[in-house]
Write a protein that holds these residues in place. Structure first.
Motif, PDB file in Angstrom:
ATOM      1  N   ARG A 527       0.810  -1.220   0.000  1.00 56.47           N
ATOM      2  CA  ARG A 527       0.000   0.000   0.000  1.00 56.47           C
ATOM      3  C   ARG A 527       0.845   1.273   0.000  1.00 56.47           C
ATOM      4  O   ARG A 527       0.319   2.366   0.057  1.00 56.47           O
ATOM      5  N   GLY A 528       2.168   1.114  -0.024  1.00 58.77           N
ATOM      6  CA  GLY A 528       3.053   2.263   0.055  1.00 58.77           C
ATOM      7  C   GLY A 528       3.305   2.720   1.473  1.00 58.77           C
ATOM      8  O   GLY A 528       3.937   3.751   1.701  1.00 58.77           O
ATOM      9  N   ASP A 690       2.846  10.764   1.590  1.00 56.13           N
ATOM     10  CA  ASP A 690       2.237  11.642   2.590  1.00 56.13           C
ATOM     11  C   ASP A 690       3.239  12.023   3.673  1.00 56.13           C
ATOM     12  O   ASP A 690       3.173  13.126   4.230  1.00 56.13           O
ATOM     13  N   ALA A 691       4.148  11.099   3.982  1.00 60.84           N
ATOM     14  CA  ALA A 691       5.145  11.356   5.026  1.00 60.84           C
ATOM     15  C   ALA A 691       6.221  12.328   4.579  1.00 60.84           C
ATOM     16  O   ALA A 691       7.090  12.702   5.375  1.00 60.84           O
ATOM     17  N   THR A 716      -2.148  11.253  -7.723  1.00 65.29           N
ATOM     18  CA  THR A 716      -3.267  11.889  -7.025  1.00 65.29           C
ATOM     19  C   THR A 716      -2.821  13.020  -6.115  1.00 65.29           C
ATOM     20  O   THR A 716      -3.611  13.896  -5.773  1.00 65.29           O
ATOM     21  N   GLY A 717      -1.544  12.993  -5.730  1.00 63.61           N
ATOM     22  CA  GLY A 717      -1.071  13.934  -4.729  1.00 63.61           C
ATOM     23  C   GLY A 717      -1.325  13.381  -3.338  1.00 63.61           C
ATOM     24  O   GLY A 717      -2.156  12.478  -3.144  1.00 63.61           O
ATOM     25  N   PRO A 718      -0.615  13.875  -2.335  1.00 62.63           N
ATOM     26  CA  PRO A 718      -0.769  13.348  -0.967  1.00 62.63           C
ATOM     27  C   PRO A 718      -2.181  13.562  -0.435  1.00 62.63           C
ATOM     28  O   PRO A 718      -2.821  14.569  -0.722  1.00 62.63           O
ATOM     29  N   GLN A 719      -2.629  12.588   0.339  1.00 63.31           N
ATOM     30  CA  GLN A 719      -3.929  12.709   1.005  1.00 63.31           C
ATOM     31  C   GLN A 719      -3.783  13.393   2.359  1.00 63.31           C
ATOM     32  O   GLN A 719      -4.763  13.867   2.936  1.00 63.31           O
ATOM     33  N   GLY A 772      -6.603  16.864  -2.354  1.00 63.27           N
ATOM     34  CA  GLY A 772      -6.969  17.867  -3.345  1.00 63.27           C
ATOM     35  C   GLY A 772      -6.445  19.259  -3.072  1.00 63.27           C
ATOM     36  O   GLY A 772      -6.775  20.202  -3.812  1.00 63.27           O
ATOM     37  N   GLN A 773      -5.623  19.409  -2.044  1.00 61.75           N
ATOM     38  CA  GLN A 773      -5.107  20.728  -1.691  1.00 61.75           C
ATOM     39  C   GLN A 773      -3.623  20.815  -1.993  1.00 61.75           C
ATOM     40  O   GLN A 773      -2.874  19.846  -1.841  1.00 61.75           O
ATOM     41  N   SER A 774      -3.193  22.001  -2.366  1.00 60.54           N
ATOM     42  CA  SER A 774      -1.779  22.242  -2.620  1.00 60.54           C
ATOM     43  C   SER A 774      -1.059  22.514  -1.302  1.00 60.54           C
ATOM     44  O   SER A 774      -1.686  22.764  -0.265  1.00 60.54           O
TER      45      SER A 774
END
Length: 811
Positions: A527-528, A690-691, A716-719, A772-774
């Motif tokens: 899952r990464g 994400d980390a 997708t970019g980090p959650q 979805g946020q930068s």
């Protein structure tokens, strides 16, 4: 019921844990399940448990499991027709001291961050909810409305019935007498029913044997460190006018109170426990001899706290055994020594509230082969081999039972069973004023006392007696040079013709590098998520050295062994073969130049490289790497030369202001640099992207575990993003689990915290959801950290607040 000839899984032990594992496996569709109980279901510990069911635990995932248990027990009766006695009566915990009040305030913040409803209440409000209580010296308390209590035996019987309804076989009076083994697998289990004997072939075996778990583990080839202790409670006669009350905990008096049918059950977690054993094999619904003298101090305080007890007769004085582990966390998971032996045992008096969640998590793990979420707190692989030693367990258990209700001060060290694993520098460090802490049995210098200071911890929730010592050590590393002992860190050697290919498949980083190159990398799951956070040094064409945290050495070695396929690679724990001294700070090069004729300039020895150099009259392998964010080297020295190297460095250090440092300093420096700490900031549940560690993953190399998950997350970019926080007020302290508020709303909690002596305030790391946020949008918000009920404004950053470009490291 007839014992079958074979089964997909054999569960040993019919307490609430074994029944829960059978139930949850059956819910996943497993039908070929056999549970073997040597006597009758619940006859060991479950039948006499107090049945307290709380939601809040010390970490988010342990809380998740406890909440699941509570929800499950509320539904079991309708499913099975067996009454569980479960009711949500709420719970109150009271504080009699300022230290406990601080702890409860911090717990309340943690609960809110974990999504648990909790209310801080005054003494007057406590009296309104618990009118029988003497509140003269009560300072405050917390109330959890959804906590409850249940009938332990019936909960287990309901789980067993639910499992049977789906096809599981639950066999009582069936003793496991032995096993058959091939290599790292158990192939079957021998059993006895009266005069009848037989054998079951099994694909998997689960050790749910409770206080017999250590002995059953030895039979199965698995280390399961736990020890039975005597646990005391009394049940009064009926008290007139007593109606339904919340569960009450008075940890400052080591006591808990449970109302049941107009009576009070008063239980104790006394400071010095009584280990019990050996355990008779015919023990069944038995109790131990009374020891009123041992319980009397608790009862005396209880009569003052609950005056009605003075007039109530004692209906039952009960003394029954429960099992405790060396760190007060239960054992769950796949045993490191074996490939098909699972463990769920050692529940430290929280078996009823934990059993539902623990059974669910283990069943999912067994079904998929991967942990459903981070279970590092309870993973059996955290236990070191020596911790199965009987003498060790007896000595440690005298303390661990009482620690359940002791003040949970930050940095609190165990006092029993100490001095077992020592660096070769141990006595030399003590001579210099080292104050030792303990991790995985290792004695480690955490800080150094000044000559006029008592070299011991004085615990509090504020600045402890070593705060200024840590500050001085911290500033020495930032501005001069410090030296500390890292011998306890795990060292795993991987060698063979396929070592490079094997590690390239296991690690996210590129392992096909030049000899001497140090690679910072992670072991990833599918899952990464991060299973390990390590450095890997290529020693030669066919040999690598992996350096791991001390607490996860066995876990990481086990991950490597289970990851081997058909590669020719040998994995060896070499931790004890070398001592490690870290010299860190702007003057580290000056110090090395004084003791070595070798060139340690930036050109001759750049960052991220290892090479052998002379020190004094021997050699050391010098790794230019850092966990404190400064110029420095880790010196790997064969243990027999360690004292000589230490003395040479210490003597030469007089010329450059060398200061001996402890690991508290290392943690405060690393958090200023936003270096992640495995087990806190990063776990198997945290995606490497994400980390903020995507830079360490090389997706352009051939397939490796987790590669697809990394590529998907990059699209997708980090959650969520790991954010570093600096409190704007320099006074409050951060430890972990403090709520993060974004624009006034709780969005997460700190994974770790410490004081940043260079930055001038407490620093924490924590994840902020950001799907979805930068990065700019994340930083555009205002942030606060809740500390003991107070909201403290904080500066947020996605780059290290200290030396963001790492210029000091590479100078």
């Amino acid at each position: 019921m007839t014992v079958p000839a074979k089964a997909r899984v054999v569960i040993i032990g019919g307490g609430v844990i074994g029944c829960s594992v059978a139930y949850h496996l059956s819910k996943l569709g497993w039908t070929d399940i056999v549970l073997l109980e040597r006597k009758r279901l619940t006859s060991g510990t479950t039948w006499h448990a107090a049945g307290l069911i709380a939601q809040l635990r010390a970490t988010q995932n342990m809380t998740r499991l406890a909440r699941y248990s509570q929800e499950l027990y509320g539904e079991l009766e309708a499913e099975t027709g067996v009454s569980t006695g479960f009711r949500r009566c709420g719970s109150i915990t009271v504080a009699l001291t300022e230290a406990r009040q601080e702890e409860l305030l911090r717990q309340a913040g943690m609960a809110r961050a974990f999504g648990v409803d909790i209310e801080s209440i005054s003494p007057t409000e406590i009296a309104a909810r618990y009118p029988h209580l003497n509140i003269d010296d009560v300072l405050s308390g917390v109330y959890l409305e959804k906590d409850g209590q249940g009938d332990p035996a019936n909960i287990a019987l309901a789980l067993a019935k639910g499992a049977r309804q789906r096809g599981a076989r639950v066999l009582e009076n069936t003793l496991v007498t032995g096993v058959r083994r091939e290599g790292r697998r158990i192939t079957g289990v021998d059993w006895q029913q009266g005069e009848d004997r037989g054998h079951i072939e099994a694909e998997m075996v689960v050790n749910c044997a409770g206080m017999w778990g250590r002995e059953v583990g030895q039979m199965l080839g698995a280390n399961v460190p736990l020890q039975a202790c005597e646990h005391f409670y009394i049940v009064t006669e009926a008290i007139p006018g007593l109606t339904q009350l919340p569960v009450l905990r008075v940890p400052d008096e080591c006591a808990y109170y449970k109302e049941d049918a107009g009576k009070i059950l008063l239980g104790a977690f006394e400071p010095v426990a009584k280990p019990w054993g050996p355990i008779p094999h015919d023990f069944e619904f038995d109790q131990l001899p009374e020891d009123f003298d041992h319980f009397e101090p608790i009862l005396e305080q209880a009569v003052n706290r609950f005056p009605a007890l003075a007039e109530a007769g004692i209906h039952t004085f009960f003394n029954g055994p429960e099992s405790f582990t060396p760190d007060d966390a239960y054992h769950l998971g796949l045993a490191p020594e074996m490939d098909n032996v699972w463990v769920a045992a050692g529940f430290n008096s929280i078996g009823i509230q934990s059993a539902g969640g623990a059974g669910m998590a283990l069943a999912q793990w067994m079904d998929t082969g991967e942990k459903p979420f981070d279970l590092g707190d309870v993973d059996i692989a955290r236990m070191q081999p020596f911790q199965g030693n009987k003498h060790y367990l007896v000595e440690r258990s005298k303390e661990t039972l009482g620690l359940l209700y002791a003040d949970h001060y930050p940095y609190r060290q165990k006092a029993t069973a100490r001095g077992i694993r020592r660096s070769p520098l141990h006595n030399l460090l003590l001579d210099q004023g080292a104050v030792m802490g303990e991790l995985a049995g290792w004695e480690r210098a955490n800080w150094f006392a000044s000559p006029d200071q008592t070299p011991e911890y004085q615990y509090s929730w504020g600045r402890q007696n070593w705060f200024e010592n840590q500050a001085a050590e911290h500033h020495a590393v930032r501005n001069g040079v410090g030296m500390y002992d890292m011998t306890s860190f795990g060292k795993i050697r991987v060698e063979g013709p396929d070592a490079c290919a094997f590690l390239n498949r296991v690690c996210g980083g590129q392992m096909d590098v030049a000899a001497g190159k140090i690679v910072y990398t992670q072991f990833l799951n599918s899952r990464g998520g991060i299973e390990a956070d390590v450095t890997v040094t290529r020693l030669s064409e066919t040999a690598y050295l992996i350096v791991t945290p001390a607490a996860t050495r066995l876990t990481d070695e086990t991950w490597l062994r289970r990851s081997l396929r058909d590669e020719f690679a040998i994995i060896t724990d070499v931790t004890s073969g070398e001592a490690v001294l870290a010299i860190m700070g702007p003057r580290a090069r000056d110090l090395l130049t004084l003791v070595s004729p070798d060139n340690v300039s930036n050109e001759a020895h750049p960052f991220g490289m290892a090479r052998t150099i002379e020190i004094g009259m021997c050699h050391a392998r010098a790794h230019r790497v850092t966990y404190v964010g400064e110029l420095g080297w880790e010196l790997y020295v064969p243990t027999e030369f360690a004292a000589h190297v230490f003395e040479v460095l210490l003597k030469a250090g007089e010329q450059v202001g060398l200061k001996l440092c402890g690991l508290h300093m290392m943690d405060s420096c690393r958090i200023e640099k936003a270096f992640r700490h495995f087990g806190h900031d990063i776990t198997c549940e945290d995606h490497v992207i994400d980390a903020g560690l995507g830079f360490a993953v090389k997706t352009d190399k051939p397939a490796f575990t987790g590669r697809d998950a990394v590529l998907r997350r990059k699209e997708t970019g980090p959650q969520a993003r790991m954010v570093q926080f600096l409190l704007n007020d320099p006074q409050p302290l951060l430890f972990h689990a403090e709520p993060i508020l974004r624009d006034g709303d709780v969005v997460g909690y700190l994974a770790s915290g410490n004081y940043g002596h260079t930055l001038g305030g407490a620093v924490g790391l924590g994840y902020v959801p950001c799907a979805g946020q930068s990065a700019a949008e994340v930083l555009a918000s205002s942030y606060e950290i809740e500390v003991a009920g107070q909201r403290i404004p904080a500066t947020a950053s996605l780059r290290p607040l200290y030396d963001p470009k790492s210029e000091r490291v590479k100078c």
